[in-house]
Design an enzyme around this catalytic site. Sequence first.
Site, PDB file in Angstrom:
ATOM      1  N   LYS A 113       1.016  -1.308   0.054  1.00 24.28           N
ATOM      2  CA  LYS A 113      -0.060   0.037   0.116  1.00 24.28           C
ATOM      3  C   LYS A 113       0.877   1.277   0.205  1.00 24.28           C
ATOM      4  CE  LYS A 113      -4.351   0.903  -0.215  1.00 24.28           C
ATOM      5  NZ  LYS A 113      -5.583  -0.030  -0.462  1.00 24.28           N
TER       6      LYS A 113
HETATM    7  P1  NAD Z   1     -12.850   7.614  -3.400  1.00 27.25           P
HETATM    8  O1  NAD Z   1     -11.925   8.666  -2.761  1.00 27.25           O
HETATM    9  O2  NAD Z   1     -13.180   7.646  -4.717  1.00 27.25           O
HETATM   10  O3  NAD Z   1     -14.286   8.027  -2.303  1.00 27.25           O
HETATM   11  C1  NAD Z   1     -14.286   7.954  -1.016  1.00 27.25           C
HETATM   12  C2  NAD Z   1     -15.521   8.296  -0.641  1.00 27.25           C
HETATM   13  O4  NAD Z   1     -15.630   8.555   0.833  1.00 27.25           O
HETATM   14  C3  NAD Z   1     -15.973   9.942  -1.184  1.00 27.25           C
HETATM   15  O5  NAD Z   1     -17.120   9.872  -1.460  1.00 27.25           O
HETATM   16  C4  NAD Z   1     -15.696  10.929   0.045  1.00 27.25           C
HETATM   17  O6  NAD Z   1     -16.314  11.991   0.208  1.00 27.25           O
HETATM   18  C5  NAD Z   1     -16.060   9.860   1.384  1.00 27.25           C
HETATM   19  N1  NAD Z   1     -15.540   9.878   2.625  1.00 27.25           N
HETATM   20  C6  NAD Z   1     -14.611  10.463   2.764  1.00 27.25           C
HETATM   21  N2  NAD Z   1     -14.381  10.925   4.238  1.00 27.25           N
HETATM   22  C7  NAD Z   1     -15.495  10.352   4.712  1.00 27.25           C
HETATM   23  C8  NAD Z   1     -16.089  10.462   6.070  1.00 27.25           C
HETATM   24  N3  NAD Z   1     -15.389  10.698   7.028  1.00 27.25           N
HETATM   25  N4  NAD Z   1     -17.467  10.016   6.111  1.00 27.25           N
HETATM   26  C9  NAD Z   1     -18.231   9.535   5.112  1.00 27.25           C
HETATM   27  N5  NAD Z   1     -17.721   9.728   3.877  1.00 27.25           N
HETATM   28  C10 NAD Z   1     -16.334  10.063   3.675  1.00 27.25           C
HETATM   29  O7  NAD Z   1     -12.341   6.469  -2.536  1.00 27.25           O
HETATM   30  P2  NAD Z   1     -12.702   4.887  -2.834  1.00 27.25           P
HETATM   31  O8  NAD Z   1     -11.795   4.272  -3.929  1.00 27.25           O
HETATM   32  O9  NAD Z   1     -13.979   4.745  -3.057  1.00 27.25           O
HETATM   33  O10 NAD Z   1     -12.387   4.219  -1.562  1.00 27.25           O
HETATM   34  C11 NAD Z   1     -13.211   3.819  -0.521  1.00 27.25           C
HETATM   35  C12 NAD Z   1     -12.932   2.775   0.522  1.00 27.25           C
HETATM   36  O11 NAD Z   1     -12.957   1.720  -0.293  1.00 27.25           O
HETATM   37  C13 NAD Z   1     -11.635   3.017   0.946  1.00 27.25           C
HETATM   38  O12 NAD Z   1     -11.738   2.265   2.098  1.00 27.25           O
HETATM   39  C14 NAD Z   1     -10.672   2.264   0.014  1.00 27.25           C
HETATM   40  O13 NAD Z   1      -9.432   1.650   0.558  1.00 27.25           O
HETATM   41  C15 NAD Z   1     -11.534   0.930  -0.340  1.00 27.25           C
HETATM   42  N6  NAD Z   1     -11.318   0.305  -1.457  1.00 27.25           N
HETATM   43  C16 NAD Z   1     -11.133   0.847  -2.768  1.00 27.25           C
HETATM   44  C17 NAD Z   1     -10.699   0.299  -3.746  1.00 27.25           C
HETATM   45  C18 NAD Z   1     -10.614   0.678  -5.140  1.00 27.25           C
HETATM   46  O14 NAD Z   1     -10.573  -0.078  -6.224  1.00 27.25           O
HETATM   47  N7  NAD Z   1     -10.968   1.976  -5.402  1.00 27.25           N
HETATM   48  C19 NAD Z   1     -10.704  -1.049  -3.734  1.00 27.25           C
HETATM   49  C20 NAD Z   1     -10.865  -1.594  -2.310  1.00 27.25           C
HETATM   50  C21 NAD Z   1     -11.091  -1.236  -1.307  1.00 27.25           C
END
Ligand code: NAD
Length: 423
Positions: A113
């Site tokens: 990561k």
């Molecule tokens: P992103 O940046 O696209 O979206 C994150 C979202 O969470 C945004 O809408 C943001 O406004 C919101 N957010 C941030 N802080 C917040 C809070 N305190 N309360 C509520 N909402 C909040 O990120 P993403 O890629 O969608 O990732 C989201 C989660 O999924 C993370 O935990 C990430 O590790 C996990 N994840 C992502 C992927 C991927 O392929 N992008 C894969 C596996 C896991």
Amino acid sequence: MTIVESPTHLRENPFEIAQDQLRRVAEVFQIDQNLVRVLEQCKKAVSVSIPVYMDRGEIEVFQGYRVTHNIARGPSKGGIRYHPDVTLDEVKALAMWMTWKCALMGIPFGGAKGGVVCDPKQMSRLELEKMTRRFTSEIINEIGPEKDIPAPDVGTDPSVMAWIFDTYSMNKGHSVLGVVTGKPLNVGGSLGRLEATAHGALYCLREAIEKQDLALAGMRVAVQGFGNVGGYLARFLQEDGAIVVAASDSRGGVYNGDGIDVPNALAHKQETGGLEGLKDTESITNEELLLLECDVLAPCALEQVITTENADKVRAKVVVEGANGPTTPAADEILEDRGVLVLPDVLANAGGVVVSYFEWVQGLQEYFWKEEEVNQRLNDITSRAFHETWETYKSRDTTMRMAAYGLAVQRVSEATMTRGLYP
Ligand code: NAD
């Protein structure tokens, strides 16, 4: 457990949580303590400073990390997060969870990561590009298609991946498609990658609901986080006939008991930057969203949102962890006691890394697949991992999380034993 004092989203030290989870899994699955001593540490952690000329003419120095947890099953794989609260221990925890996720899904990667402490929402595109290129240069000896392959995470997107790809390729003197995944389609990205994490969560949830002889159509769902994972998941769930009663982002949430129009919500967020003021909805807080009367709760934002303070008030029957680490271990126990089925992160959000694996394979072969092929293969891998986890969960009379982590840790342990300890 160290309580984190700074006012971030992390109340407990995430790496200590991840290490604790490993030790508990090792006890239940009788993993050799010698192996636990290896697996509870990260193989390598690199910390770099990233000086950037900001638009206002001053230099700002950002802190960046790239951590490899384990490479017993293949090169390490894991996203890069841009967020003000990033810490080294958060990145280490996320790297360890990536090792388990890849092993559970049966893909030939270890876990890694990365993260940069910054607020991408406050930076211009030019500042972001300069920071990304300098960060890539600082970690250029750590990454590579056979070594460690980054991908998007919170705060990073396909453009950021394109800058990483370009910077690495410029330094090598030729295009290296396999160095990073989540790239835009016109520079070697894979069809289906953008939607992959949400698709994986959807496939997993469908399986779980089928196991209970229920149907997704008509179920009431609340989604926290409306970015890549939450936004697409809400859309897919609605397309499957579920009623998305609430959604939120970092600024707060919106609620409509009869269902939110998800395409409208996505368009509204695109236009205004947030969900507030969405037509036909009332405002709710992120905390209220977690406690809503609903069938399925999908935390898709950050870690540690379901804690001892609210786990006894969660009313959903199923929690599908789109985010990494949204439930603290103590909250997990409360949910378990209350009979809430938790589909753990390493299973529920693994769709992203599975299609990243497809993108890497396509890049190495320079031969690209159709979108239906990508989605079908993702569905096959997700279903297989779900069924293996479900069988273990039933046969060992444990939780889905323990079953998923147990299978994964066993696989990594076996690979480590087979390879032997160098020298
Ligand atoms: P992103 O940046 O696209 O979206 C994150 C979202 O969470 C945004 O809408 C943001 O406004 C919101 N957010 C941030 N802080 C917040 C809070 N305190 N309360 C509520 N909402 C909040 O990120 P993403 O890629 O969608 O990732 C989201 C989660 O999924 C993370 O935990 C990430 O590790 C996990 N994840 C992502 C992927 C991927 O392929 N992008 C894969 C596996 C896991």
